[in-house]
Design a protein around this motif. Structure first.
Motif, PDB file in Angstrom:
ATOM      1  N   HIS A 197      79.730 -12.847 101.049  1.00 56.79           N
ATOM      2  CA  HIS A 197      80.503 -11.945 100.189  1.00 56.79           C
ATOM      3  C   HIS A 197      82.252 -12.322 101.086  1.00 56.79           C
ATOM      4  CE1 HIS A 197      81.547  -9.153  97.670  1.00 56.79           C
ATOM      5  NE2 HIS A 197      81.954  -8.258  97.990  1.00 56.79           N
ATOM      6  N   LYS A 216      85.444 -11.240 104.027  1.00 57.75           N
ATOM      7  CA  LYS A 216      86.652 -11.513 102.738  1.00 57.75           C
ATOM      8  C   LYS A 216      88.033 -12.346 103.398  1.00 57.75           C
ATOM      9  CE  LYS A 216      85.111  -7.226 100.867  1.00 57.75           C
ATOM     10  NZ  LYS A 216      85.270  -5.868 100.598  1.00 57.75           N
ATOM     11  N   GLU A 274      75.235  -4.878  94.456  1.00 57.69           N
ATOM     12  CA  GLU A 274      76.814  -3.650  95.512  1.00 57.69           C
ATOM     13  C   GLU A 274      75.590  -2.559  95.131  1.00 57.69           C
ATOM     14  OE1 GLU A 274      79.609  -4.581  95.506  1.00 57.69           O
ATOM     15  OE2 GLU A 274      80.310  -6.085  95.449  1.00 57.69           O
ATOM     16  N   ASN A 331      82.705  -5.910 104.109  1.00 65.35           N
ATOM     17  CA  ASN A 331      84.170  -6.657 104.746  1.00 65.35           C
ATOM     18  C   ASN A 331      84.628  -8.345 105.204  1.00 65.35           C
ATOM     19  OD1 ASN A 331      86.481  -4.639 102.787  1.00 65.35           O
ATOM     20  ND2 ASN A 331      84.854  -2.723 104.227  1.00 65.35           N
TER      21      ASN A 331
HETATM   22  O1  G3I Z   1      91.047  -3.151 108.078  1.00 65.03           O
HETATM   23  C1  G3I Z   1      91.521  -1.091 107.499  1.00 65.03           C
HETATM   24  C2  G3I Z   1      92.671  -1.086 109.172  1.00 65.03           C
HETATM   25  O2  G3I Z   1      92.827  -1.914 109.773  1.00 65.03           O
HETATM   26  C3  G3I Z   1      93.145   0.149 108.417  1.00 65.03           C
HETATM   27  O3  G3I Z   1      93.644   1.344 109.588  1.00 65.03           O
HETATM   28  C4  G3I Z   1      92.705   1.291 107.611  1.00 65.03           C
HETATM   29  C5  G3I Z   1      93.128   2.707 107.388  1.00 65.03           C
HETATM   30  O4  G3I Z   1      92.980   2.858 105.973  1.00 65.03           O
HETATM   31  O5  G3I Z   1      92.152   0.715 106.513  1.00 65.03           O
HETATM   32  C6  G3I Z   1      91.399  -0.676 106.909  1.00 65.03           C
HETATM   33  O6  G3I Z   1      91.029  -1.678 105.802  1.00 65.03           O
HETATM   34  C7  G3I Z   1      89.894  -1.283 105.197  1.00 65.03           C
HETATM   35  C8  G3I Z   1      88.676  -1.976 104.796  1.00 65.03           C
HETATM   36  O7  G3I Z   1      87.913  -1.232 103.579  1.00 65.03           O
HETATM   37  C9  G3I Z   1      87.826  -2.093 105.678  1.00 65.03           C
HETATM   38  O8  G3I Z   1      87.439  -1.042 106.287  1.00 65.03           O
HETATM   39  C10 G3I Z   1      90.734  -0.297 103.009  1.00 65.03           C
HETATM   40  O9  G3I Z   1      91.645   0.720 103.694  1.00 65.03           O
HETATM   41  C11 G3I Z   1      89.547  -0.120 102.341  1.00 65.03           C
HETATM   42  O10 G3I Z   1      90.212  -0.324 101.192  1.00 65.03           O
HETATM   43  C12 G3I Z   1      88.196  -1.383 102.346  1.00 65.03           C
HETATM   44  O11 G3I Z   1      87.507  -0.337 101.101  1.00 65.03           O
HETATM   45  C13 G3I Z   1      86.848  -1.454 101.069  1.00 65.03           C
HETATM   46  C14 G3I Z   1      87.292  -2.110  99.826  1.00 65.03           C
HETATM   47  O12 G3I Z   1      85.892  -3.184  99.287  1.00 65.03           O
HETATM   48  C15 G3I Z   1      88.462  -3.180  99.003  1.00 65.03           C
HETATM   49  O13 G3I Z   1      88.289  -3.247  98.155  1.00 65.03           O
HETATM   50  C16 G3I Z   1      85.012  -1.428 101.027  1.00 65.03           C
HETATM   51  O14 G3I Z   1      85.020  -1.225 102.714  1.00 65.03           O
HETATM   52  C17 G3I Z   1      84.472  -2.108 100.587  1.00 65.03           C
HETATM   53  O15 G3I Z   1      82.831  -1.625 100.806  1.00 65.03           O
HETATM   54  C18 G3I Z   1      84.642  -2.295  98.739  1.00 65.03           C
HETATM   55  O16 G3I Z   1      83.590  -3.418  98.542  1.00 65.03           O
HETATM   56  C19 G3I Z   1      84.130  -3.507  97.057  1.00 65.03           C
HETATM   57  C20 G3I Z   1      82.869  -5.399  97.127  1.00 65.03           C
HETATM   58  O17 G3I Z   1      83.744  -5.709  98.399  1.00 65.03           O
HETATM   59  C21 G3I Z   1      83.643  -5.774  95.937  1.00 65.03           C
HETATM   60  N1  G3I Z   1      83.333  -4.662  94.843  1.00 65.03           N
HETATM   61  C22 G3I Z   1      83.515  -3.808  95.006  1.00 65.03           C
HETATM   62  C23 G3I Z   1      83.838  -2.819  95.944  1.00 65.03           C
HETATM   63  C24 G3I Z   1      83.637  -1.251  96.246  1.00 65.03           C
HETATM   64  O18 G3I Z   1      85.170  -1.368  96.474  1.00 65.03           O
END
Ligand code: G3I
Length: 320
Positions: free
Chosen positions: A82, A49, A238, A46
């Protein structure tokens, strides 16, 4: 031998894993992350990004990304960077801004130039554009496509190439690992970038698969070949293979087979340079929070115990 040791022995550049900053407080987690016999490469899940690196316009924050880049450097692991341009995890100043073609192109170039310059010399590759396609291979509706049109893609690659001429520049997407309209769309993106006379080095196959319906090794290999025929490399970027919970011995055995056929496709493809799993332990997988009732997608369980998938991967890499 470990996974990276085995990958290196057959001429691959790396076997690696995604990681994320919150997990780095877990010392048992970090000790396996630092195990370079298994992981010769890491990807920040993350922290590079757009929302993490440019939360308000022209204010850049690299602390979390730098933590992971420094860990990779300290361990001697390659870093896959990434990502630069995506429709997700954009700050509201981007998604709610009032843009013209010219102002959004300027903001896009400013972001890419600053982020790529900051990490110059530290990344093996950048995922420059992530997930630009719909499932039917047409362009996904996004602020980028709606405001700039398809030219945002070659503009992004050209800007990244200017900021760091030595980093590999990738188009990265999911469901482009097997033949069909979306894979054709990904090949067309490579051709589009090339038609602008702009550098594109690779196609990243995310490979978020499902136990029992993972595409066959031969289909994955022939699809990789459809990209390498265009003069680019490929990587599995991934990889994870999820199941409907609870996990059973039969599902774990099928999962091992599915990991093995996916890794095997990269092994048999000369232009497939490496494989990255989307974190190594079920404890920190993104899957359960996105797909209710599914999980257990990684090669190690939530207690850091190796699952049959680990041996499936190692064997496919020719290791023992
Ligand atoms: O940063 C906030 C934090 O402040 C808050 O307290 C918390 C509460 O939910 O959320 C945090 O943000 C989260 C973020 O990850 C960081 O941990 C988001 O909710 C969560 O949706 C986000 O998920 C990430 C996701 O991409 C978002 O689309 C996953 O960790 C990450 O593994 C995932 O990775 C993606 C690749 O970048 C692209 N391909 C698909 C892959 C899987 O979805």
């Amino acid at each position: 031998a470990g996974l990276d040791t085995a990958a290196a022995a057959i001429g691959k550049l790396y076997f690696g894993t995604a990681t994320d900053n919150p997990e780095l407080t877990d010392t048992a987690y970090v000790s396996q992350l630092n195990n370079t016999a298994d992981f010769g490469q890491i990807t920040p899940g993350n922290s590079q990004k757009w929302d993490a690196t440019e939360p308000s316009q022209n204010t850049f924050t690299f602390a979390n990304g730098d933590t992971i880049a420094k860990l990779a450097e300290a361990n001697g692991q390659k870093l896959r960077c990434h990502n630069l341009v995506w429709h997700n995890q954009l700050p509201s100043w981007v998604t709610s801004g009032t843009w013209t073609n010219a102002t959004l192109v300027a903001a896009l170039k400013n972001h890419i130039t600053n982020v790529v310059t900051h990490y110059k010399g530290q990344c093996y590759a950048w995922d420059v554009v992530n997930e630009a396609l719909n499932e039917d291979g047409t362009y996904r509706t996004s602020i980028w496509y709606e405001t700039i049109g398809e030219a945002y893609i070659p503009i992004a690659f050209a800007t990244a190439a200017a900021a760091d001429p030595n980093v590999k520049l990738y188009y990265n997407d999911y469901n482009i690992e097997y033949s069909g309209s979306k894979a054709t769309g990904a090949a067309n993106i490579v051709k589009l970038i090339q038609s602008y006379g702009v550098k594109v080095d690779g196609v990243g196959l995310q490979s978020h698969f499902i136990v029992g319906s993972t595409p066959s090794q031969s289909n994955q290999a022939s699809t990789m070949a459809s990209y390498t025929a265009l003069g680019v490399e490929v990587a599995i970027t991934e990889l994870d293979i999820r199941m409907t919970l609870p996990s059973t011995d039969a599902l774990l055995a099928q999962q091992s087979t599915d990991y093995s056929s996916t890794v095997g496709a990269c092994v048999e493809t000369k232009g497939c340079v490496g494989i990255t799993i989307w974190d190594w332990t079920d404890k920190y997988s993104w899957v359960p929070s996105t797909f209710s009732g599914q999980g257990a997608a990684c090669p190690w369980d939530a207690n850091f115990v190796k699952k049959p998938a680990y041996t499936g991967i190692l064997t496919a890499l020719g290791g023992t």
